[in-house]
Design a protein around this motif. Structure first.
Motif, PDB file in Angstrom:
ATOM      1  N   HIS A 243       0.685  -1.088   0.049  1.00 43.58           N
ATOM      2  CA  HIS A 243       0.026   0.028   0.129  1.00 43.58           C
ATOM      3  C   HIS A 243       0.848   1.194  -0.114  1.00 43.58           C
ATOM      4  O   HIS A 243       0.432   2.241  -0.567  1.00 43.58           O
TER       5      HIS A 243
ATOM      6  N   ILE B 222       1.301   4.227  -2.846  1.00 45.17           N
ATOM      7  CA  ILE B 222       0.425   5.336  -2.224  1.00 45.17           C
ATOM      8  C   ILE B 222      -0.438   5.928  -3.020  1.00 45.17           C
ATOM      9  O   ILE B 222      -1.692   5.938  -2.711  1.00 45.17           O
TER      10      ILE B 222
ATOM     11  N   THR C  16      -3.437   3.283  -3.569  1.00 40.11           N
ATOM     12  CA  THR C  16      -4.032   3.126  -2.377  1.00 40.11           C
ATOM     13  C   THR C  16      -4.974   4.360  -2.009  1.00 40.11           C
ATOM     14  O   THR C  16      -6.144   4.479  -1.500  1.00 40.11           O
ATOM     15  N   GLU C  17      -4.673   5.745  -2.378  1.00 45.21           N
ATOM     16  CA  GLU C  17      -5.143   7.072  -2.365  1.00 45.21           C
ATOM     17  C   GLU C  17      -6.683   6.831  -3.261  1.00 45.21           C
ATOM     18  O   GLU C  17      -7.721   7.310  -2.862  1.00 45.21           O
TER      19      GLU C  17
ATOM     20  N   LEU D  46      -9.104   4.123  -1.565  1.00 56.04           N
ATOM     21  CA  LEU D  46      -9.872   5.008  -0.448  1.00 56.04           C
ATOM     22  C   LEU D  46     -10.955   6.024  -1.016  1.00 56.04           C
ATOM     23  O   LEU D  46     -11.961   5.797  -0.415  1.00 56.04           O
TER      24      LEU D  46
ATOM     25  N   THR E 113      -7.560  11.368   1.471  1.00 52.43           N
ATOM     26  CA  THR E 113      -7.037  10.031   1.256  1.00 52.43           C
ATOM     27  C   THR E 113      -5.465   9.812   1.361  1.00 52.43           C
ATOM     28  O   THR E 113      -5.057   8.809   1.621  1.00 52.43           O
TER      29      THR E 113
ATOM     30  N   ALA F  48      -4.167   6.980   3.688  1.00 53.14           N
ATOM     31  CA  ALA F  48      -3.347   5.810   3.058  1.00 53.14           C
ATOM     32  C   ALA F  48      -2.145   5.746   3.909  1.00 53.14           C
ATOM     33  O   ALA F  48      -1.529   4.354   3.961  1.00 53.14           O
TER      34      ALA F  48
END
Length: 247
Positions: free
Chosen positions: A114, A124, A127-128, A131, A139, A143
């Motif tokens: 992640h 990253i 992952t943002e 989310l 986010t 994250a």
């Protein structure tokens, strides 16, 4: 009114003989049965025994529902009602170690996926986006919070160091993930894996890390259920704050 203990030896009770430590049924003849006079070991293990002297010799064991006559073959140390419950054993330590190491490897791997995109992870940026798709704000912050919680929680659980904090970190992440993914129309709300992860973290939180851990001589090891309750409240409170505060 006469009781059995009041009967003289000639009526079929037991009378003491001159040989000491022997009790002869009916006062004469017949078989004999020895009753040990030194019950120090039994006293220490089970409490004070009361030897009622008289026509009938009776052993009265505290907490037992029946009296045992002198001619019964009674061993107080082998009474099933007096057996100790099974103690903590090495198998429990080994099982907890395997559970902890498994959680550690999986969650550290998830964390680096992640945050850094390792092990074919989203990184990253990915992952943002994930989310944001779940409806979260902030986010970038979330994250990093998610990834650090996974890595730190996994490391702490794997080492058995500050175990309640590590288990709570994983449990908080999983509680939030379950709340986001839950679909009442699917089996297990469509979150079987997250539920298994949460159950494993809950187990470590309340059982403790076992003796194969760095926490072995700490207060939270000796009082794992107490600290389990405290950190469970922290984990659920943090998950609720993220879910309702950043979504």
């Amino acid at each position: 009114m006469s009781t059995e203990d009041d009967r003289p030896g000639s009526t079929g009770g037991y009378s003491t003989s001159s040989s000491g430590g022997l009790f002869t049924p009916g006062g004469s003849g017949g078989s004999t049965s020895k009753i040990p006079h030194d019950m120090t070991g039994a006293d220490e293990a089970f409490g004070q025994y009361d030897f009622t002297q008289g026509a009938t010799q009776v052993i009265k064991a505290p907490g037992l529902s029946n009296d045992v006559d002198a001619d019964d073959d009674y061993d107080p140390f082998d009474d099933p009602r007096r057996r100790e419950p099974p103690a903590w054993h090495g198998g429990a330590d080994l099982g907890l170690l395997v559970l902890r190491v498994t959680l550690a490897v999986l969650f550290v791997a998830h964390g680096v996926q992640h945050l850094f995109g390792w092990l074919n992870g989203p990184g990253i940026g990915g992952t943002e986006k994930m989310l944001a798709g779940f409806g979260f704000d902030q986010t970038t912050l979330l994250a990093w919070l998610n990834g650090v919680s996974e890595i730190l929680g996994g490391v702490l659980i794997g080492l058995g160091l500050f175990t309640p904090a590590g288990a709570a970190a994983i449990l908080g992440v999983m509680a939030c993930a379950i709340a986001v993914k839950a679909d009442v129309n699917l089996f297990a709300a469509g979150a079987e894996l997250e539920i298994v992860y949460a159950a494993a973290a809950f187990t470590v939180l309340f059982a403790g890390p076992g003796r194969i851990s760095l926490d072995r001589h700490t207060p939270w090891y000796r009082k794992a259920p107490t600290f389990g309750v405290i950190f469970l409240v922290i984990a659920l409170g943090a998950a609720a704050g993220v879910y309702y505060g950043l979504r």
